[in-house]
Design an enzyme around this catalytic site. Structure first.
Site, short mmCIF file in Angstrom:
data_model
loop_
_atom_site.label_atom_id
_atom_site.label_comp_id
_atom_site.label_asym_id
_atom_site.label_seq_id
_atom_site.Cartn_x
_atom_site.Cartn_y
_atom_site.Cartn_z
N SER A 1 0.81 -1.17 -0.02
CA SER A 1 -0.02 0.04 -0.20
C SER A 1 1.11 1.24 -0.11
O SER A 1 1.71 1.51 1.04
CB SER A 1 -0.87 -0.07 1.23
OG SER A 1 -1.38 1.23 1.41
N HIS B 1 -1.36 -1.29 -4.09
CA HIS B 1 -2.82 -0.70 -3.69
C HIS B 1 -2.59 0.71 -3.47
O HIS B 1 -1.61 1.14 -2.73
CB HIS B 1 -2.96 -1.57 -2.20
CG HIS B 1 -4.22 -1.16 -1.67
ND1 HIS B 1 -5.37 -1.91 -1.99
CD2 HIS B 1 -4.60 -0.32 -0.58
CE1 HIS B 1 -6.32 -1.69 -1.07
NE2 HIS B 1 -5.80 -0.63 -0.24
N ASP C 1 -4.82 3.99 -1.64
CA ASP C 1 -5.87 4.28 -0.96
C ASP C 1 -6.12 5.71 -1.18
O ASP C 1 -5.35 6.75 -0.98
CB ASP C 1 -5.41 4.30 0.42
CG ASP C 1 -5.11 2.85 1.00
OD1 ASP C 1 -6.17 2.09 0.97
OD2 ASP C 1 -4.19 2.56 1.47
N MET D 1 -8.74 8.71 0.09
CA MET D 1 -9.48 9.15 1.12
C MET D 1 -10.13 10.64 0.95
O MET D 1 -9.29 11.37 0.54
CB MET D 1 -8.68 9.16 2.22
CG MET D 1 -8.06 7.63 2.71
SD MET D 1 -7.07 7.94 4.20
CE MET D 1 -6.33 5.92 4.30
N HIS E 1 -8.58 1.64 -3.78
CA HIS E 1 -9.55 1.32 -2.81
C HIS E 1 -9.92 2.77 -2.31
O HIS E 1 -9.42 3.91 -1.91
CB HIS E 1 -8.67 0.91 -1.56
CG HIS E 1 -9.56 0.66 -0.21
ND1 HIS E 1 -8.83 0.61 0.62
CD2 HIS E 1 -10.61 0.95 -0.04
CE1 HIS E 1 -9.76 0.56 1.75
NE2 HIS E 1 -10.97 0.69 1.20
N MET F 1 -12.15 5.11 -0.40
CA MET F 1 -12.91 5.36 0.91
C MET F 1 -13.43 6.74 1.00
O MET F 1 -12.97 7.85 1.40
CB MET F 1 -11.63 5.34 1.85
CG MET F 1 -11.09 3.91 2.40
SD MET F 1 -9.72 3.93 3.16
CE MET F 1 -8.56 3.95 1.77
N MET G 1 -11.91 -5.29 5.35
CA MET G 1 -10.97 -4.27 6.34
C MET G 1 -10.47 -5.12 7.44
O MET G 1 -11.43 -5.31 8.26
CB MET G 1 -11.64 -3.11 6.38
CG MET G 1 -11.69 -2.26 5.35
SD MET G 1 -10.13 -1.68 4.23
CE MET G 1 -8.98 -0.86 5.56
N ASP H 1 -6.95 -6.13 4.23
CA ASP H 1 -6.14 -4.67 4.16
C ASP H 1 -6.10 -3.98 5.62
O ASP H 1 -7.63 -3.78 6.20
CB ASP H 1 -6.98 -3.79 3.22
CG ASP H 1 -6.30 -2.06 3.18
OD1 ASP H 1 -5.18 -2.02 3.57
OD2 ASP H 1 -6.86 -1.39 2.46
C1 DX5 Z 1 -6.33 1.90 5.61
C2 DX5 Z 1 -5.91 1.82 4.31
C3 DX5 Z 1 -5.00 0.56 4.16
C4 DX5 Z 1 -3.46 1.13 4.71
C5 DX5 Z 1 -2.83 -0.12 5.41
O1 DX5 Z 1 -7.17 2.83 5.89
O2 DX5 Z 1 -7.04 1.01 3.40
O3 DX5 Z 1 -4.57 0.18 2.67
O4 DX5 Z 1 -2.47 1.79 3.68
O5 DX5 Z 1 -1.60 0.33 5.86
P1 DX5 Z 1 -0.95 -0.65 7.07
O6 DX5 Z 1 -0.65 -1.83 6.27
O7 DX5 Z 1 0.00 0.22 7.58
O8 DX5 Z 1 -2.08 -0.86 8.02
ZN ZN Z 2 -6.64 0.38 1.50
#
Ligand code: DX5
Ligand code: ZN
Length: 217
Positions: free
Chosen positions: A8, A33, A35, A37, A66, A68, A137, A175
């Protein structure tokens, strides 16, 4: 089914994400991956389609995006155009999920559905024929570096059982807080794709390879 470690990039250095991407590629990873947000669905902001598009120019890795977001349906096209290969959307916000999955498919991308740790596994059942991946998650989303929630693996077991019963082909991804110490129990439960941010990017090359080898070999 082939097992995959997807680093990620949230845990990479945001002043030079390209370097984090290329290091994962040089390590031999096939997925990355990403993320996204929005500061509403989760209490944090990350980056947007421009960053994904700029990263896309430097790599052929499989881009596992992903979302969010409170209103993910508004952002499918920008992320598809930016070069996402798979776009995952959460089941929790209020929006038209079937229409959004259809939009992902119509743009030639793979689709995924995401469940927060407290969301019952049944919520994904209506969509299992329309997606390529279910993401469970293993932390409350929003931040990297949190602790893995073991109890989520019961949902993974349910999904794996359902998949073999019904002959489904979706991948099961975890994840959040995933590290080498979780690989064995995740493999036993039926996880296919392991997202790891902190546990990947905080390691040196040799340790990364050992981590990846425990999943992919
Ligand atoms: C959390 C994200 C994850 C995050 C995971 O909100 O969706 O993808 O990057 O990071 P680690 O492996 O550090 O928990
Ligand atoms: Zn993620």
């Amino acid at each position: 089914m082939k097992k995959i470690l997807a680093p990620s990039i949230l845990a990479g250095d945001h002043s030079c994400l390209k370097d984090s991407l290329l290091s994962a590629e040089q390590d031999g990873r096939s997925w990355i991956h990403l993320d996204i947000m929005d500061g509403h669905f989760v209490p944090n902001l990350s980056f947007g389609p421009q960053t994904v598009a700029d990263l896309r120019k430097h790599s052929d890795l499989f881009f596992d995006v992903h979302l969010m977001l409170d209103q993910p349906q508004e952002y499918i096209e920008p992320f598809a155009q930016a070069g996402a290969d798979l776009i995952s959307i959460h089941v929790e916000p209020e929006y038209d999920i079937p229409e959004t999955l259809e939009k992902i498919r119509s743009l030639g991308k793979k689709g995924g559905i995401v469940l927060n740790p407290d969301t019952p596994v049944e919520e994904v059942f209506p969509y299992l024929n329309d997606i390529e991946l279910v993401l469970c998650m293993t932390v409350v989303p929003g931040f990297g570096g949190q602790s893995f929630i073991d109890s989520v693996l019961s949902k993974v077991r349910d999904l794996a059982a359902l998949r073999s019963e019904k002959g489904g082909s979706f991948l099961i991804e975890v994840d959040g807080g995933v590290g080498p110490e979780h690989v064995e129990q995740c493999l036993a439960a039926g996880v296919d794709v392991f997202v790891a941010g902190t546990a990947y990017f905080s390691r040196g090359q040799d340790d990364r390879q050992a981590f990846a080898g425990s999943i992919e070999n």
